[in-house]
Design a protein around this motif. Structure first.
Motif, short mmCIF file in Angstrom:
data_model
loop_
_atom_site.label_atom_id
_atom_site.label_comp_id
_atom_site.label_asym_id
_atom_site.label_seq_id
_atom_site.Cartn_x
_atom_site.Cartn_y
_atom_site.Cartn_z
N LYS A 197 0.82 -1.21 0.00
CA LYS A 197 0.00 0.00 0.00
C LYS A 197 0.85 1.26 0.00
N SER A 198 1.96 1.24 0.70
CA SER A 198 2.79 2.43 0.80
C SER A 198 3.64 2.64 -0.45
N LEU A 199 4.02 1.55 -1.13
CA LEU A 199 4.84 1.66 -2.35
C LEU A 199 4.12 1.02 -3.53
N ALA A 200 4.18 -0.31 -3.65
CA ALA A 200 3.51 -0.99 -4.76
C ALA A 200 3.49 -2.49 -4.49
N PRO A 201 2.37 -3.15 -4.81
CA PRO A 201 2.30 -4.60 -4.59
C PRO A 201 3.26 -5.40 -5.46
N GLY A 202 3.65 -4.82 -6.61
CA GLY A 202 4.56 -5.54 -7.50
C GLY A 202 5.94 -5.77 -6.92
N LEU A 203 6.30 -5.04 -5.85
CA LEU A 203 7.59 -5.28 -5.21
C LEU A 203 7.63 -6.64 -4.51
#
Length: 465
Positions: A311-317
């Motif tokens: 949520k804070s950056l990206a789920p793809g990480l």
């Protein structure tokens, strides 16, 4: 006999068959092109390279290429080599699938669970990746500790203690490939301890419940009332050995777990040797109230803290983390396997992102952007649908919009016609819940990119009753 492979120029698997090497090679190449295994435009190895790789004479390859060029299967130009010609691909007999009719893709997306991916801090992330990679020891590129890179575990322990009130020791932090992966590991570890039943909230994410079920555990929903999740059943049902909660910001209803109930949950865990699984999925985003500290801070020996960058950056990480009680560290590490399953480079990058202050700067900017969207949503609803109640707006990236009884499905159908992706509250209700059914929408205002936000808001207002 020719070798059935080639590796010069491009990887090319060929099995020349039949009488004569040239004829067999020609037939194998023709079949590879005809069926689409060699796509139009693919550059083939030079005749010298392919001949050396297959262990045959160069003239044999040159003659096969020339024949296929004459037939139109290949093209040959000075300076660009031999390539597969641009022509229709004929699928093998019997493999033609019936035509698939794709649904029109939504123009706007208000499904909760994903941040604005266009706002990912690419430049700062690349800077952090470069710094981290250049400073990393060579062994960082090995298989690594199954708990994750020590740099990231140390950075997470410091950040979580400062920002979320988590009592974290790097030795008790385990990095995993997303929240679901962490839940899978915990499910195996809990089942191995002999647990049979995990209490869950009446409203939540069905994929999470399915992961627990797949681990051999039974999920049973707790009651839900005006104060949120009611943990009273924990003391009544002795079969329950663990509970999965979103105490800081109940998903999807939006309220925090009442302080008295927080104490009740921890007391139950101490009294029964139970385990609390705390899903802190969006702990960074608070707007109109003070942040609610992690439940884990009340008893780190009974509570598993789970967080994520989704949520804070990206789920793809595919980066998440668990802070485990001492009694679960070995079991979860064993369930994860003998080596780390998360990319070392991304772990090192996130560690650098955290320690350099870039993560805090990104979160503060994102918090301001999402707050403005939340305010725009509330204002638009007050103008176009003042009779509808909006809840869960003090935190997070979504809001719950209460609808008149019996209207949820018709609103969702209208959204489909408007090509607006939207979820109703019923999609998040546990099938065994006895809680009164509510008609509502769960509006993910954090999902659209900035350029689509106004259009998504207009489309939402058009479908409301």
């Amino acid at each position: 006999m020719a070798k059935p492979w080639a590796a010069f120029g491009v990887d090319l698997h060929l099995e020349p068959a039949g009488p004569g090497l040239r004829r067999g090679l020609t037939a194998a190449l023709r079949e590879a092109v005809r069926t689409g295994r060699l796509a139009p435009g693919t550059r083939l190895p030079s005749s010298r390279s392919l001949a050396a790789d297959l262990g045959i004479a160069r003239n044999t390859v040159a003659e096969a290429y020339a024949e296929l060029v004459a037939e139109g299967w290949l093209t040959a130009r000075q300076g660009s080599g031999t390539r597969v010609a641009d022509r229709p691909v004929i699928p093998p007999t019997g493999t033609t699938a019936p035509p698939h009719r794709e649904r029109p893709r939504p123009v706007y997306d208000l499904v909760p669970g994903t941040p604005d991916l266009a706002a990912f801090p690419r430049t700062e992330w690349l800077k952090a990746a470069r710094r981290a990679f250049l400073a990393a020891p060579n062994q960082a590129l090995g298989y690594g500790d199954p708990r994750g890179r020590p740099e990231l575990r140390t950075a997470l322990a410091g950040y979580l203690a400062r920002a979320r009130g988590v009592r974290a020791d790097p030795e008790r932090v385990v990095v995993c490939a997303g929240f679901v992966h962490g839940l899978q590991l915990l499910g195996r570890a809990l089942r191995a301890r002999g647990l049979d039943t995990v209490a869950v909230e009446s409203y939540g994410l069905p994929p999470h419940w399915k992961q627990l079920t797949a681990a051999g555990l039974t999920t049973t929903p707790l009651a839900f009332d005006e104060l949120g999740t009611n943990p009273g059943r924990l003391g009544e049902d002795r079969s329950i050995g663990a509970v999965l909660l979103t105490p800081a910001h109940q998903f999807p209803m939006g309220m925090p777990l009442h302080r008295d109930r927080r104490a009740t949950v921890v007391d139950w865990a101490r009294r029964t040797d139970g385990v609390v699984l705390e899903d802190d999925y969006d702990g960074e985003f608070r707007y109109d109230r003070q942040p609610v500290g992690a439940l884990q801070g009340l008893d780190p020996d009974r509570v598993v803290y789970l967080g994520t960058a989704s949520k804070s950056l990206a789920p793809g990480l595919r980066l998440a983390w668990m802070v485990l009680p001492p009694t679960l560290v070995d079991a979860v590490t064993e369930a994860k396997g003998g080596s780390d399953t998360c990319g070392a480079v991304d772990q090192l990058t996130l560690a650098e992102f955290l320690t350099s202050g870039a993560y805090d700067r990104h979160v503060r900017a994102a918090r301001l952007r999402y707050r403005r969207r939340r305010d725009a949503l509330v204002q638009a609803l007050a103008t176009h649908a003042p009779h509808l109640q909006v809840t869960g707006i003090a935190a997070g990236l979504h809001a719950v919009l209460r609808l008149p009884p019996g209207t949820e499905q018709s609103v969702l159908q209208a959204a489909t016609w408007q090509r607006l992706a939207l979820h109703g509250l019923s999609a998040y209700r546990h099938e065994s819940s006895t809680t009164e059914r509510l008609d509502a929408l769960v509006v993910g205002y954090g999902t659209p990119p900035d350029h689509a936000w106004a259009g998504a808001l207009e489309a939402l207002c058009r479908v409301l009753p």
